[in-house]
Scaffold this motif. Sequence first.
Motif, PDB file in Angstrom:
ATOM      1  N   ASP A   1      19.713  -6.657  -4.451  1.00  0.00           N
ATOM      2  CA  ASP A   1      20.119  -5.282  -4.155  1.00  0.00           C
ATOM      3  C   ASP A   1      20.455  -4.443  -5.385  1.00  0.00           C
ATOM      4  O   ASP A   1      20.891  -3.301  -5.260  1.00  0.00           O
ATOM      5  CB  ASP A   1      21.315  -5.283  -3.208  1.00  0.00           C
ATOM      6  CG  ASP A   1      22.527  -6.011  -3.775  1.00  0.00           C
ATOM      7  OD1 ASP A   1      22.501  -6.407  -4.959  1.00  0.00           O
ATOM      8  OD2 ASP A   1      23.491  -6.190  -3.018  1.00  0.00           O
TER       9      ASP A   1
ATOM     10  N   SER B   1      13.701 -11.650  -2.131  1.00  0.00           N
ATOM     11  CA  SER B   1      13.140 -10.330  -2.414  1.00  0.00           C
ATOM     12  C   SER B   1      12.936  -9.518  -1.146  1.00  0.00           C
ATOM     13  O   SER B   1      12.794  -8.297  -1.219  1.00  0.00           O
ATOM     14  CB  SER B   1      11.813 -10.475  -3.158  1.00  0.00           C
ATOM     15  OG  SER B   1      10.863 -11.144  -2.337  1.00  0.00           O
TER      16      SER B   1
ATOM     17  N   THR C   1      12.866  -3.327 -10.893  1.00  0.00           N
ATOM     18  CA  THR C   1      13.840  -2.234 -11.014  1.00  0.00           C
ATOM     19  C   THR C   1      15.233  -2.724 -10.625  1.00  0.00           C
ATOM     20  O   THR C   1      16.219  -2.456 -11.331  1.00  0.00           O
ATOM     21  CB  THR C   1      13.426  -1.037 -10.138  1.00  0.00           C
ATOM     22  OG1 THR C   1      12.178  -0.538 -10.626  1.00  0.00           O
ATOM     23  CG2 THR C   1      14.471   0.068 -10.180  1.00  0.00           C
ATOM     24  N   LEU C   2      15.330  -3.449  -9.513  1.00  0.00           N
ATOM     25  CA  LEU C   2      16.632  -3.968  -9.074  1.00  0.00           C
ATOM     26  C   LEU C   2      17.195  -4.981 -10.076  1.00  0.00           C
ATOM     27  O   LEU C   2      18.405  -5.005 -10.335  1.00  0.00           O
ATOM     28  CB  LEU C   2      16.519  -4.600  -7.685  1.00  0.00           C
ATOM     29  CG  LEU C   2      16.304  -3.615  -6.535  1.00  0.00           C
ATOM     30  CD1 LEU C   2      16.030  -4.363  -5.236  1.00  0.00           C
ATOM     31  CD2 LEU C   2      17.502  -2.684  -6.381  1.00  0.00           C
TER      32      LEU C   2
ATOM     33  N   GLU D   1       7.403  -3.863  -8.405  1.00  0.00           N
ATOM     34  CA  GLU D   1       8.117  -2.797  -9.104  1.00  0.00           C
ATOM     35  C   GLU D   1       9.563  -2.681  -8.614  1.00  0.00           C
ATOM     36  O   GLU D   1      10.486  -2.535  -9.412  1.00  0.00           O
ATOM     37  CB  GLU D   1       7.380  -1.462  -8.910  1.00  0.00           C
ATOM     38  CG  GLU D   1       7.984  -0.317  -9.695  1.00  0.00           C
ATOM     39  CD  GLU D   1       7.189   0.967  -9.532  1.00  0.00           C
ATOM     40  OE1 GLU D   1       7.841   2.027  -9.428  1.00  0.00           O
ATOM     41  OE2 GLU D   1       5.945   0.911  -9.516  1.00  0.00           O
ATOM     42  N   GLN D   2       9.760  -2.760  -7.312  1.00  0.00           N
ATOM     43  CA  GLN D   2      11.116  -2.684  -6.751  1.00  0.00           C
ATOM     44  C   GLN D   2      11.967  -3.876  -7.212  1.00  0.00           C
ATOM     45  O   GLN D   2      13.131  -3.702  -7.577  1.00  0.00           O
ATOM     46  CB  GLN D   2      11.066  -2.642  -5.226  1.00  0.00           C
ATOM     47  CG  GLN D   2      10.507  -1.355  -4.668  1.00  0.00           C
ATOM     48  CD  GLN D   2      10.232  -1.444  -3.176  1.00  0.00           C
ATOM     49  OE1 GLN D   2       9.717  -2.439  -2.682  1.00  0.00           O
ATOM     50  NE2 GLN D   2      10.592  -0.379  -2.462  1.00  0.00           N
TER      51      GLN D   2
ATOM     52  N   LEU E   1      10.139  -6.813  -0.933  1.00  0.00           N
ATOM     53  CA  LEU E   1      10.085  -5.735  -1.926  1.00  0.00           C
ATOM     54  C   LEU E   1       8.824  -5.857  -2.775  1.00  0.00           C
ATOM     55  O   LEU E   1       8.309  -6.947  -3.004  1.00  0.00           O
ATOM     56  CB  LEU E   1      11.309  -5.796  -2.840  1.00  0.00           C
ATOM     57  CG  LEU E   1      12.673  -5.591  -2.184  1.00  0.00           C
ATOM     58  CD1 LEU E   1      13.783  -5.906  -3.176  1.00  0.00           C
ATOM     59  CD2 LEU E   1      12.801  -4.176  -1.645  1.00  0.00           C
ATOM     60  N   SER E   2       8.348  -4.736  -3.287  1.00  0.00           N
ATOM     61  CA  SER E   2       7.204  -4.742  -4.199  1.00  0.00           C
ATOM     62  C   SER E   2       7.647  -5.300  -5.552  1.00  0.00           C
ATOM     63  O   SER E   2       8.845  -5.361  -5.850  1.00  0.00           O
ATOM     64  CB  SER E   2       6.660  -3.322  -4.385  1.00  0.00           C
ATOM     65  OG  SER E   2       7.588  -2.548  -5.139  1.00  0.00           O
TER      66      SER E   2
END
Length: 177
Positions: free
Chosen positions: A81, A92, A102-103, A98-99, A95-96
């Motif tokens: 998160d 995960s 980023t997280l 990239e996501q 999530l992609s």
Amino acid sequence: MIKKILIAAQSLDGFIAQSREQISTDWTSAADRQFFAKKTSEIGVMLMGSNTYATIGKPLPGRTTILLTPAHTFSGARILDGKPLEHNLYISAGLSDEQIFTLLEQSGVGQIAICGGASVYQHFLKANLIDEIYLTIEPIFLGSGIKLLADGLPFSQTWQIQERLILNKQTTVFHRG
């Protein structure tokens, strides 16, 4: 930006396991197991598929594990998160890439070890998301099983090997950084 480091061991004939249920420690050398433990402990965060995690059976000490899975629940795991990593097992939850990255950056992570299995390795290599690789070659022929790279994978990459680590008389790690 998070540095993504692929860590794998393969047989001379290109296999990472004979079956989905086989853990690499069944056939890799003690020297490779020590190398893997040291390198993943230095990195601190590992990403792997749920089948690979199932062969291990538990989070490894001193490291955080992120399971690459579409599932939104997994026994003992929290959903990634972006908060500081305080737990040793996260999922995960679909999530992609990239996501996820980023997280992880939001969580203060600077590097991550990509630890398998084959579909995870292939996904990140095909997407050209690997910054560094440590590939152990063990002097064994497994004969059949799961290949590090599937036959006919539609990409080609030439890697400049920067370092060769001799773990023992038989086991070598090729490092591309």
